[in-house]
Scaffold this active site. Structure first.
Site, PDB file in Angstrom:
ATOM      1  N   LYS A 180       0.864  -1.180   0.000  1.00  0.00           N
ATOM      2  CA  LYS A 180       0.000   0.000   0.000  1.00  0.00           C
ATOM      3  C   LYS A 180       0.902   1.232   0.000  1.00  0.00           C
ATOM      4  O   LYS A 180       1.447   1.614   1.035  1.00  0.00           O
ATOM      5  CB  LYS A 180      -0.914   0.051   1.225  1.00  0.00           C
ATOM      6  CG  LYS A 180      -1.998   1.142   1.109  1.00  0.00           C
ATOM      7  CD  LYS A 180      -2.385   1.751   2.422  1.00  0.00           C
ATOM      8  CE  LYS A 180      -1.533   2.946   2.777  1.00  0.00           C
ATOM      9  NZ  LYS A 180      -1.701   4.119   1.864  1.00  0.00           N
ATOM     10  N   GLY A 233       6.878   5.541   8.256  1.00  0.00           N
ATOM     11  CA  GLY A 233       5.952   6.669   8.354  1.00  0.00           C
ATOM     12  C   GLY A 233       6.057   7.331   9.714  1.00  0.00           C
ATOM     13  O   GLY A 233       7.089   7.240  10.389  1.00  0.00           O
ATOM     14  N   SER A 234       4.985   7.954  10.141  1.00  0.00           N
ATOM     15  CA  SER A 234       4.990   8.700  11.392  1.00  0.00           C
ATOM     16  C   SER A 234       4.989   7.760  12.592  1.00  0.00           C
ATOM     17  O   SER A 234       4.543   6.602  12.499  1.00  0.00           O
ATOM     18  CB  SER A 234       3.767   9.613  11.476  1.00  0.00           C
ATOM     19  OG  SER A 234       2.581   8.849  11.683  1.00  0.00           O
ATOM     20  N   THR A 236       3.167   7.985  15.275  1.00  0.00           N
ATOM     21  CA  THR A 236       1.799   7.712  15.739  1.00  0.00           C
ATOM     22  C   THR A 236       1.194   6.541  14.979  1.00  0.00           C
ATOM     23  O   THR A 236       0.647   5.604  15.575  1.00  0.00           O
ATOM     24  CB  THR A 236       0.920   8.963  15.557  1.00  0.00           C
ATOM     25  OG1 THR A 236       1.488  10.043  16.294  1.00  0.00           O
ATOM     26  CG2 THR A 236      -0.485   8.703  16.075  1.00  0.00           C
ATOM     27  N   VAL A 237       1.288   6.584  13.660  1.00  0.00           N
ATOM     28  CA  VAL A 237       0.738   5.494  12.839  1.00  0.00           C
ATOM     29  C   VAL A 237       1.553   4.220  13.054  1.00  0.00           C
ATOM     30  O   VAL A 237       0.999   3.125  13.148  1.00  0.00           O
ATOM     31  CB  VAL A 237       0.718   5.892  11.358  1.00  0.00           C
ATOM     32  CG1 VAL A 237       0.231   4.729  10.494  1.00  0.00           C
ATOM     33  CG2 VAL A 237      -0.163   7.111  11.144  1.00  0.00           C
ATOM     34  N   GLY A 238       2.865   4.360  13.159  1.00  0.00           N
ATOM     35  CA  GLY A 238       3.720   3.195  13.344  1.00  0.00           C
ATOM     36  C   GLY A 238       3.382   2.422  14.604  1.00  0.00           C
ATOM     37  O   GLY A 238       3.361   1.187  14.610  1.00  0.00           O
ATOM     38  N   CYS A 289      13.516  11.366   6.657  1.00  0.00           N
ATOM     39  CA  CYS A 289      13.535  10.979   8.065  1.00  0.00           C
ATOM     40  C   CYS A 289      14.921  11.168   8.665  1.00  0.00           C
ATOM     41  O   CYS A 289      15.060  11.307   9.889  1.00  0.00           O
ATOM     42  CB  CYS A 289      13.065   9.543   8.237  1.00  0.00           C
ATOM     43  SG  CYS A 289      13.981   8.331   7.284  1.00  0.00           S
TER      44      CYS A 289
END
Length: 488
Positions: A180, A233-234, A236-238, A289
């Protein structure tokens, strides 16, 4: 109205075919250099589409894992050749879709070619060891087994390199993949998948489903048919990815960003330090990053360094990444632009001194894009938001210190630990930095943003799940060790 004359819709790639999603909903991929330009349309898929992709991957992986490593490597070599043939086309698409300059996009695409060839070669390397058994008549050894189906969730800032550095090792070690990509750069991702299709990989070994993270990303996290998830990714999402995978016993790998420092010691080559700080912090509009965010400078050279830095930053040309004279492109999206501007406002409100930049660029044609001036603050303290939180934009925070011990203490005073660099001629200072810096990547007299494909990559603290990507270290995530005991 779009200025693009040929706007294509890109479908999902499932079981070797490009197929329409079940939802009939589309997102327009907007060029950050000109919000009136549509690069392409991508699908807002649903959970049913993800289910189809996982089922195709499960079926294809059975035969794929039975191929020799050399045979799987041949497919990766072919994919590398396809990507190389289309290098300029895909790099141009990347620049149009997320804004980095064309030379940077070409470099990233060429890196994707090199990653594929590197992992193609991994198909011929050892995957186990012989271990002495306490039974003199027995033979004991280890081998490695693929996880099965790997879910790949990737960000928009490196839409070629990151998908490939996750997919290539997954594939060479016998896994099938469902990716995705970030919706903002899904057109570029689709062109990468076309290269795997051109390489002739068996149907179902590689699958792509586009759509919002809240739907497709969450479906990957929850799907019982996905055995491992690799995410960038971020934080929070991780953390949501990690918690969801843990609940159902799936393996997971997280890379979640950084707040990367560069330390400039009293004995540093200031011209070298300035050049690396600007390159590490402002190339790709600071959207890496590993980008330099905090610049920690010893007081004896602070004013001289600052003067050189500001003089160099003032020379940077901001504009459309497809224009040859452009050094820094736009932020990748309007949301990202607004995030950067909000942090600049926080810096001012908390008492930092804005030395340069800090505003959206709205003059002429640049007013149609998501451009922000390269920005430099001073009088920054370690507890300010701009010194603690990942901005993901072209913002440098200068922090003055008296000693190197203080510099390292401040460098470590964040939740992240991805990359860090120091500029010094003193071998003792170098070794102290290497030993004391809490970061997965430390660099001496080089910018913080340098990552080599053959070396392990990952962070400490909140920057990762403590696994490593790239190089031979990738085998640790994408396989499981199997111990074999044989007795006549």
């Amino acid at each position: 109205m779009s200025v693009t004359t040929d706007v294509k819709t890109y479908f999902n790639y499932i079981n070797g075919e490009w197929v329409a999603a079940s939802t009939d909903q589309l997102d327009a991929s907007i060029s950050p250099a000109n919000r009136h330009e549509i690069v392409g349309y991508v699908q807002k898929s649903g959970k049913d589409d993800l289910d189809r992709a996982v089922e195709a991957a499960k079926h294809a992986q059975i035969a794929w894992r039975k191929l020799s490593g050399a045979a799987r490597g041949d497919y990766l070599y072919k994919a590398a050749n396809a990507l190389e043939r289309r290098l300029d086309e895909i790099a141009e698409c990347m620049t149009r879709e997320m804004g980095k300059t064309f030379p940077e996009a070409k470099g990233e695409t060429a890196r994707g070619v090199a990653i594929l060839r590197y992992y193609a070669g991994e198909g011929m390397r050892k995957i186990g060891d012989v271990i002495p058994s306490s039974d003199s008549e027995a033979f004991m050894f280890t081998t490695r087994a693929p996880l099965g189906v790997v879910g790949v969730i990737t960000p928009w800032n490196f839409p070629v390199a990151i998908p490939i550095w996750k997919m290539a090792p997954a594939l060479i070690y016998g896994n099938a993949v469902v990716i995705k990509p970030a919706q903002e750069t899904a057109v570029t991702a689709a062109k990468v998948i076309e290269c795997f299709q051109e390489a002739g990989l068996p149907a179902g070994v590689v699958n792509m489903v586009t759509g919002p993270g809240s739907v497709i990303g969450q479906a990957i996290i929850d799907h019982p048919g996905i055995n491992g998830i690799t995410f960038t990714g971020s934080d929070t999402v991780g953390k949501n990815v990690g918690l969801g995978a843990l609940k159902r016993g799936a393996k997971y790998q997280l890379e979640m960003g950084g707040k990367n420092p560069v330390i400039v010691a009293n004995d540093a080559d200031l011209d070298q330090a300035v050049e690396a700080t600007i390159s590490g912090g402002l190339r790709s509009t600071g959207q890496k990053c590993t980008a330099t965010s905090r610049v920690i400078v010893q007081s004896e050279v602070y004013e001289a360094f600052k003067e050189k830095l500001i003089a160099s930053v003032k020379q940077l040309k901001v504009g459309d990444g497809l224009h040859g004279e452009t050094w820094m492109g736009p932020c990748a999206s309007e949301n990202q632009l607004n995030t950067v501007l909000s942090y600049i406002e926080k810096g001012i409100a908390e008492g930092a001194t804005l030395l340069y930049g800090g505003k959206r660029i709205e003059d002429g044609e640049l007013g149609n894009g998501f451009y922000v001036e390269p920005t430099v603050f001073e009088n920054v303290t370690s507890k300010m938001a701009i010194a603690q939180e990942e901005i993901f934009g072209p913002v440098l925070a200068l922090i003055k210190v008296e000693t190197l011990e203080e510099a390292v203490e401040i460098a470590n005073d964040v939740a992240f630990g991805l990359s860090a660099s120091i500029f010094t001629k003193n071998i003792g200072s170098m070794l102290s930095f290497v030993n004391e810096m809490d970061a997965g990547l430390v660099r001496i007299n080089a910018e913080s943003a340098g990552v080599e494909l053959q070396a392990p990559f990952g962070g400490m603290k909140q920057s990762s799940s403590h696994s490593r990507e790239q190089g031979q270290a990738a085998i640790e995530f994408f396989t499981a060790i199997k111990t074999v005991f044989v007795k006549p």
